[in-house]
Design a protein around this motif. Structure first.
Motif, PDB file in Angstrom:
ATOM      1  N   GLN A   9       0.824  -1.214   0.000  1.00 35.62           N
ATOM      2  CA  GLN A   9       0.000   0.000   0.000  1.00 35.62           C
ATOM      3  C   GLN A   9       0.855   1.259   0.000  1.00 35.62           C
ATOM      4  N   THR A  10       1.963   1.231   0.733  1.00 31.82           N
ATOM      5  CA  THR A  10       2.855   2.396   0.792  1.00 31.82           C
ATOM      6  C   THR A  10       3.480   2.662  -0.580  1.00 31.82           C
ATOM      7  N   VAL A  11       4.033   1.614  -1.185  1.00 33.85           N
ATOM      8  CA  VAL A  11       4.723   1.778  -2.470  1.00 33.85           C
ATOM      9  C   VAL A  11       3.741   2.206  -3.560  1.00 33.85           C
ATOM     10  N   THR A  12       2.606   1.517  -3.669  1.00 34.64           N
ATOM     11  CA  THR A  12       1.633   1.877  -4.713  1.00 34.64           C
ATOM     12  C   THR A  12       1.011   3.233  -4.443  1.00 34.64           C
ATOM     13  N   GLY A  13       0.842   3.584  -3.154  1.00 32.69           N
ATOM     14  CA  GLY A  13       0.307   4.901  -2.804  1.00 32.69           C
ATOM     15  C   GLY A  13       1.221   6.037  -3.221  1.00 32.69           C
ATOM     16  N   LEU A  14       2.503   5.752  -3.362  1.00 33.80           N
ATOM     17  CA  LEU A  14       3.469   6.751  -3.813  1.00 33.80           C
ATOM     18  C   LEU A  14       3.658   6.713  -5.332  1.00 33.80           C
ATOM     19  N   GLY A  15       2.803   5.925  -6.017  1.00 34.80           N
ATOM     20  CA  GLY A  15       2.839   5.889  -7.484  1.00 34.80           C
ATOM     21  C   GLY A  15       3.918   4.997  -8.059  1.00 34.80           C
ATOM     22  N   LEU A  16       4.377   4.015  -7.285  1.00 38.27           N
ATOM     23  CA  LEU A  16       5.422   3.105  -7.745  1.00 38.27           C
ATOM     24  C   LEU A  16       4.912   1.672  -7.696  1.00 38.27           C
ATOM     25  N   ASP A  17       5.676   0.741  -8.278  1.00 35.25           N
ATOM     26  CA  ASP A  17       5.334  -0.681  -8.254  1.00 35.25           C
ATOM     27  C   ASP A  17       6.260  -1.407  -7.292  1.00 35.25           C
ATOM     28  N   LEU A  18       5.685  -2.354  -6.527  1.00 39.79           N
ATOM     29  CA  LEU A  18       6.483  -3.212  -5.663  1.00 39.79           C
ATOM     30  C   LEU A  18       6.924  -4.414  -6.493  1.00 39.79           C
ATOM     31  N   VAL A  19       8.230  -4.553  -6.696  1.00 44.85           N
ATOM     32  CA  VAL A  19       8.775  -5.660  -7.479  1.00 44.85           C
ATOM     33  C   VAL A  19       9.060  -6.855  -6.575  1.00 44.85           C
ATOM     34  N   ASP A  20       9.625  -6.589  -5.395  1.00 48.52           N
ATOM     35  CA  ASP A  20      10.001  -7.677  -4.507  1.00 48.52           C
ATOM     36  C   ASP A  20      10.036  -7.173  -3.074  1.00 48.52           C
ATOM     37  N   LEU A  21       9.729  -8.076  -2.151  1.00 51.41           N
ATOM     38  CA  LEU A  21       9.801  -7.796  -0.721  1.00 51.41           C
ATOM     39  C   LEU A  21      10.456  -9.002  -0.071  1.00 51.41           C
ATOM     40  N   GLU A  22      11.546  -8.751   0.652  1.00 53.43           N
ATOM     41  CA  GLU A  22      12.298  -9.843   1.263  1.00 53.43           C
ATOM     42  C   GLU A  22      12.562  -9.505   2.725  1.00 53.43           C
ATOM     43  N   ARG A  23      12.241 -10.447   3.597  1.00 52.85           N
ATOM     44  CA  ARG A  23      12.533 -10.303   5.022  1.00 52.85           C
ATOM     45  C   ARG A  23      13.497 -11.404   5.419  1.00 52.85           C
ATOM     46  N   SER A  24      14.610 -11.029   6.040  1.00 54.83           N
ATOM     47  CA  SER A  24      15.567 -12.039   6.474  1.00 54.83           C
ATOM     48  C   SER A  24      15.430 -12.255   7.972  1.00 54.83           C
TER      49      SER A  24
END
Length: 197
Positions: A9-24
């Protein structure tokens, strides 16, 4: 709200696309963003490629710091960056966007190709991404011809190896990425920096 929803929601709300999300396990939260892709209009020239800037990464970083704290989602370090030259292809729109590009493809299981030079156990391929003739599935086209080194002489009698094609469905794909091919004679691809905390 969970990690995925908050970041998406944060990334798309700023007009960008989320390509990947990684949590280590060590507390690193790595977010990869890109500019939204708009297909070129028919009959219009393709627009010049645009890339994520450091400012885009900083904007997402600031917003995520705030929202992750508000949501009580803990992390040790946050990295926000661009996809780079080996960008992953995850969705149908990625395949459409990068049709005609060189990709590295790993299948979930080998696709045995009979009457072919392709080994039945082969799962990894590097070749050009194309839409298959049926207009629905995809294919990768390649030649197993070894790359010639600069100045290497090749016999004129030597016949080039034939081009090969392999059809696949997106459900067959374990991983697909743009092939990280760098052309030192001129800029072919570019991946501006990333912001790390």
């Amino acid at each position: 709200m969970g990690w995925q929803e908050t970041v998406t929601q944060t990334v798309t709300g700023l007009g960008l696309d989320l390509v990947d999300l990684e949590r280590s396990a060590g507390g690193l939260l790595r977010v990869t963003i890109d500019l939204p892709w708009v297909p070129p209009q028919e009959g219009q020239p393709a627009p010049l490629p645009q890339f994520v800037t450091v400012e885009d990464c900083e904007k997402v970083t600031r917003q995520l710091h705030y929202l992750l704290e508000v949501e009580g989602l803990e992390y040790r370090r946050l990295e926000v960056g661009s996809p780079g030259i080996d960008r992953p292809l995850r969705h149908e729109v990625d395949y459409i966007r990068f049709e005609g590009q060189m990709i590295d493809l790993t299948l979930k299981a080998p696709i045995g190709v009979t009457d072919s030079a392709v080994a039945a156990s082969r799962k990894k391929f590097r070749g050009t991404l194309e839409r298959a003739e049926d207009g629905v599935s995809w294919q990768i086209v390649w030649s197993d011809e070894p790359e010639r080194k600069p100045g290497q002489r090749v016999s004129k009698k030597r016949l080039p190896l034939p081009m090969q094609a392999l059809n696949f469905e997106l459900s067959d794909v374990q991983q697909a990425r743009l092939a990280p091919i760098v052309n030192f004679k001129g800029r072919q691809t570019s991946a501006p920096g990333s912001v790390s905390e």
